[in-house]
Design a protein around this motif. Structure first.
Motif, short mmCIF file in Angstrom:
data_model
loop_
_atom_site.label_atom_id
_atom_site.label_comp_id
_atom_site.label_asym_id
_atom_site.label_seq_id
_atom_site.Cartn_x
_atom_site.Cartn_y
_atom_site.Cartn_z
N GLU A 307 51.17 40.81 76.23
CA GLU A 307 51.15 42.06 76.99
C GLU A 307 49.75 42.39 77.50
OE1 GLU A 307 52.73 44.81 74.21
OE2 GLU A 307 54.83 44.17 74.48
N LYS A 308 48.74 41.79 76.89
CA LYS A 308 47.36 42.02 77.31
C LYS A 308 46.83 40.89 78.18
CE LYS A 308 46.46 44.48 72.97
NZ LYS A 308 45.64 44.50 71.72
N ARG A 309 47.69 39.99 78.58
CA ARG A 309 47.28 38.83 79.37
C ARG A 309 47.74 38.97 80.81
NH1 ARG A 309 43.51 35.71 76.49
NH2 ARG A 309 43.44 37.11 74.72
N ARG A 310 47.09 38.21 81.70
CA ARG A 310 47.42 38.25 83.13
C ARG A 310 48.01 36.90 83.54
NH1 ARG A 310 45.29 41.34 87.45
NH2 ARG A 310 43.58 42.10 86.12
N SER A 311 49.20 36.94 84.09
CA SER A 311 49.83 35.72 84.60
C SER A 311 49.19 35.32 85.92
CB SER A 311 51.33 35.94 84.81
OG SER A 311 51.91 34.83 85.46
N GLY A 312 49.21 34.02 86.18
CA GLY A 312 48.88 33.55 87.52
C GLY A 312 50.00 33.96 88.46
N PRO A 313 49.89 33.63 89.74
CA PRO A 313 50.91 34.06 90.69
C PRO A 313 52.23 33.34 90.50
CG PRO A 313 49.41 32.51 91.73
CD PRO A 313 48.85 32.80 90.36
N GLY A 314 53.27 33.97 91.00
CA GLY A 314 54.53 33.26 91.18
C GLY A 314 54.46 32.53 92.51
N ALA A 315 55.54 31.88 92.88
CA ALA A 315 55.56 31.16 94.16
C ALA A 315 56.98 31.06 94.68
CB ALA A 315 54.97 29.75 94.00
N VAL A 316 57.08 31.14 95.98
CA VAL A 316 58.30 30.73 96.67
C VAL A 316 57.99 29.40 97.32
CG1 VAL A 316 59.90 31.22 98.54
CG2 VAL A 316 59.15 33.07 97.03
N LEU A 317 58.72 28.38 96.93
CA LEU A 317 58.56 27.04 97.50
C LEU A 317 59.64 26.82 98.55
CD1 LEU A 317 58.03 24.97 94.22
CD2 LEU A 317 56.35 26.30 95.53
N VAL A 318 59.24 26.26 99.67
CA VAL A 318 60.19 25.97 100.75
C VAL A 318 60.02 24.51 101.13
CG1 VAL A 318 61.07 26.71 102.99
CG2 VAL A 318 59.76 28.33 101.57
N MET A 319 61.04 23.71 100.86
CA MET A 319 61.02 22.28 101.20
C MET A 319 61.86 22.06 102.44
SD MET A 319 61.26 20.90 97.28
CE MET A 319 61.60 22.52 96.58
N LEU A 320 61.24 21.51 103.47
CA LEU A 320 61.88 21.37 104.78
C LEU A 320 61.83 19.94 105.28
CD1 LEU A 320 60.21 24.47 106.52
CD2 LEU A 320 62.48 24.40 105.45
N GLY A 321 62.97 19.41 105.63
CA GLY A 321 63.03 18.17 106.38
C GLY A 321 63.13 18.53 107.85
N VAL A 322 62.18 18.04 108.66
CA VAL A 322 62.06 18.47 110.05
C VAL A 322 62.19 17.26 110.98
CG1 VAL A 322 60.59 19.67 111.73
CG2 VAL A 322 60.54 20.35 109.32
N ARG A 323 63.00 17.41 112.03
CA ARG A 323 63.13 16.36 113.03
C ARG A 323 61.84 16.21 113.82
NH1 ARG A 323 67.69 19.21 114.42
NH2 ARG A 323 66.64 19.83 116.36
N LEU A 407 64.57 35.36 102.65
CA LEU A 407 63.83 36.13 103.65
C LEU A 407 62.35 35.77 103.62
CD1 LEU A 407 65.48 39.67 103.29
CD2 LEU A 407 65.62 38.13 105.27
N ILE A 408 61.80 35.58 102.43
CA ILE A 408 60.41 35.15 102.32
C ILE A 408 60.23 33.78 102.97
CG2 ILE A 408 58.61 34.45 100.68
CD1 ILE A 408 59.76 36.60 98.77
N ALA A 409 61.19 32.89 102.74
CA ALA A 409 61.13 31.56 103.35
C ALA A 409 61.21 31.65 104.87
CB ALA A 409 62.26 30.69 102.80
N ASP A 410 62.12 32.47 105.39
CA ASP A 410 62.25 32.63 106.84
C ASP A 410 60.93 33.12 107.45
OD1 ASP A 410 64.89 31.84 106.75
OD2 ASP A 410 65.69 33.89 106.73
N ALA A 411 60.32 34.10 106.78
CA ALA A 411 59.07 34.66 107.30
C ALA A 411 57.96 33.61 107.27
CB ALA A 411 58.66 35.88 106.46
N ALA A 412 57.93 32.78 106.23
CA ALA A 412 56.90 31.74 106.14
C ALA A 412 57.09 30.70 107.24
CB ALA A 412 56.96 31.07 104.77
N ILE A 413 58.33 30.30 107.50
CA ILE A 413 58.60 29.33 108.57
C ILE A 413 58.17 29.91 109.91
CG2 ILE A 413 60.42 28.11 109.81
CD1 ILE A 413 61.94 28.00 107.09
N ARG A 428 64.34 22.81 114.32
CA ARG A 428 64.26 21.38 114.00
C ARG A 428 64.47 21.09 112.52
NH1 ARG A 428 58.58 20.02 116.68
NH2 ARG A 428 58.90 18.03 115.57
N VAL A 429 64.69 22.12 111.72
CA VAL A 429 64.89 21.93 110.28
C VAL A 429 66.29 21.37 110.02
CG1 VAL A 429 65.10 23.09 108.05
CG2 VAL A 429 63.25 23.71 109.63
N THR A 430 66.36 20.23 109.34
CA THR A 430 67.66 19.63 109.00
C THR A 430 67.95 19.68 107.51
OG1 THR A 430 66.65 17.43 108.79
CG2 THR A 430 67.48 18.05 110.97
#
Length: 533
Positions: A307-323, A407-413, A428-430
């Motif tokens: 409770e007295k510690r600070r976590s590092g960040p979380g993350a949203v990962l987006v893996m995209l195969g693109v033509r 929605l976070i992924a859409d905004a990042a793309i 172009r994302v497949t």
């Protein structure tokens, strides 16, 4: 032989198992998932191969040292290539990207072109970073902090005043003493993210990180980081380690005299099993280990400690195969917002939220490695730092994740498309897969759903990060990014070596001698030590 059980098949668990087996232990490794690697995982779909975690190969001498302990080399185990540019930086509102080169002199010229006098400033900054890095490797990173006597040596004592300043002054303030241009300050400050922190929270001691990318250069193992995991797993097996996957540890068993005596786990068929052990090493998330696997009265780090510690960040990962190709991006591309201080505040502040636009990271290994995508296509891995908050939800395939994550992924793309000048990127994302904080919690037992582990703040660095052994249970040890020395693949390899030192009661601060001599299974420690000499 000492019966040793290692919990977790990530890089730290595999490295720990290999080192202990070479030491003469009878080692069994239990991994809860079907595949090895932990955060350094692999996902494949429709001809695309994605590293699901670490993607920067820094501190090459740490990898080289680990391999040499076993009589091999990185060159024999991996197909490493040096990236040039090391990475590209795109700044909000600036149409001209900046490419960081593979050598120090070129980067000094780059800084000078962006701010008169900044080249000389970077030269001084890198001199300091290199000196600090070498000191850290020699005196601090490979220490278990079991004793502080090894630090009472002339090269540390004569630097005490400077070391104190580097510990107490935040990184962003330190950088401000060298360069004025906000873009250059961001380039020097972003390595704090590798440490799960922010430039205003990270001790300036960690300016040593700039030695790695601006002077040392960035490497990449062809085939992806799964090849690194495969090589270390192969070394562990060659040393005699038994690896059992789909084995979810449910408890660390402790005898009445507070000595570890094994673990309980659920096997692949769902059956409960017990495995006796003289030593247990958990490379799993330390919060999970302490609060879920250890009896409450024997927890060294109970919930009130966290409770007295600070976590590092979380993350949203987006893996995209693109033509098709994406020449607008490099292997590594960083996107920095103008007010990134606000971004960090949204992640680490008391009232957290998701930034939009966000300072984010894009990896396109297909720029270097043809094996990770169908011919002519591109493989993108996008990482959006977010608060460590499982309530943000989980990801999914082809838009099937939680609404917030998608929605976070859409905004990042959209952001990548706009800033890099790729207007048709989304069309172009497949292939698409997202991962959210809830996935980190569910799949990796990550504290608060964080992507990395406890942030490297002053109170969570070096010996203040915690110890790598239980204070209440004899025979229970820890390894991995959530214990000392900290976050990242090189740190995890070092944590395995520190573990061996702790078990040996070796209080030296430098890396072990290469190669690591194998103990004879039928020898006592004294006999083995005599044979090594």
């Amino acid at each position: 032989m000492t019966r040793t059980t290692v919990i977790g098949g990530g890089i730290a668990g595999l490295a720990s198992a290999a080192l202990l087996a070479r030491e003469g232990h009878d080692v069994t490794l239990l991994e809860s998932r079907a595949e090895l690697g932990g955060r350094a995982g692999l996902w494949e779909a429709e001809g695309f191969r994605f590293d699901t975690g670490p993607s920067w190969y820094l501190m090459p001498e740490v990898f080289e040292h680990f391999y040499r302990l076993f009589g091999t080399t990185a060159a024999k185990q991996l197909d490493l290539v040096k990236l040039d540019p090391g990475y590209r930086v795109l700044f909000e509102g600036d149409t001209q990207p900046v490419d960081i080169r593979s050598d120090r002199a070129a980067n000094i010229r780059l800084f000078e072109s962006m701010q008169p006098g900044a080249g000389r400033a970077l030269d001084r900054y890198l001199d300091s970073a290199t000196e600090t890095y070498n000191m850290a490797v020699k005196r601090f990173l490979y220490s278990s902090f079991e004793s502080f006597r090894p630090f009472l040596v002339p090269d540390v004592l004569r630097r005490l005043v400077r070391l104190a300043r580097l510990l107490l002054q935040p990184l962003d303030k330190f950088i401000a003493g060298y360069v004025r241009d906000p873009r250059l300050r961001q380039i020097l400050g972003y390595p704090a993210v590798f440490l799960g922190s922010a430039p205003n929270l990270t001790p300036s001691m960690y300016h040593l990180m700039s030695h790695l990318d601006l002077a040392d250069g960035v490497l990449y193992p062809q085939g992806g980081f799964s090849t690194l995991i495969e090589s270390i797993a192969a070394i562990a097996r060659a040393e005699g380690v038994r690896i059992i996957t789909e084995a979810r540890v449910s408890a660390i068993r402790v005898s009445a005299d507070r000595t570890v005596n094994g673990v309980s786990y659920i096997d692949a068929s769902g059956q409960p099993r017990d495995l006796d052990a003289d030593i247990v090493v958990s490379s799993a998330d330390l919060h999970h280990t302490e609060t879920k696997l250890v009896p409450a009265k024997l927890q060294t780090y109970p919930e009130r400690w966290w409770e007295k510690r600070r976590s590092g960040p979380g993350a949203v990962l987006v893996m995209l195969g693109v033509r098709g190709p994406l020449p607008q991006l490099q292997h590594h591309s960083l996107f920095f917002t103008t007010d990134w201080g606000t971004n960090f505040g949204q992640i680490f502040g008391k009232k957290t939220s998701v930034s939009c636009p966000a300072s984010l990271y894009v990896c396109m290994p297909s720029a270097t490695d043809p094996s990770v995508a169908p011919a002519g296509d591109s493989n993108l891995f996008v990482l959006v730092p977010v608060p460590a908050d499982v309530a943000l939800g989980a990801g999914g395939i082809n838009g099937a994740g939680s609404a917030t994550i998608e929605l976070i992924a859409d905004a990042a793309i959209a952001q990548v498309a706009q800033w890099a000048g790729i207007p048709d990127l989304a069309d172009r994302v497949t292939v698409r897969r997202t991962v959210g904080p809830a996935d980190f919690a569910d799949d990796l037992n990550s504290w608060k759903g964080g992507a990395l582990g406890p942030a490297h703040t002053l109170r969570q660095s070096a010996f203040l990060r915690g110890t790598n052994m239980s204070k209440k249970i004899a025979g229970l040890y820890y390894a991995g990014g959530t214990t000392i020395p900290g976050i990242g693949l090189p740190m995890c390899l070092i944590s395995a070596e520190i573990l061996l030192k702790r078990i040996r009661h070796d209080t030296t601060t430098e890396p072990l001698a290469e190669p690591l001599s194998a103990r004879h299974a039928d020898a006592t420690p004294a006999e083995s030590a005599h044979r090594r000499s």
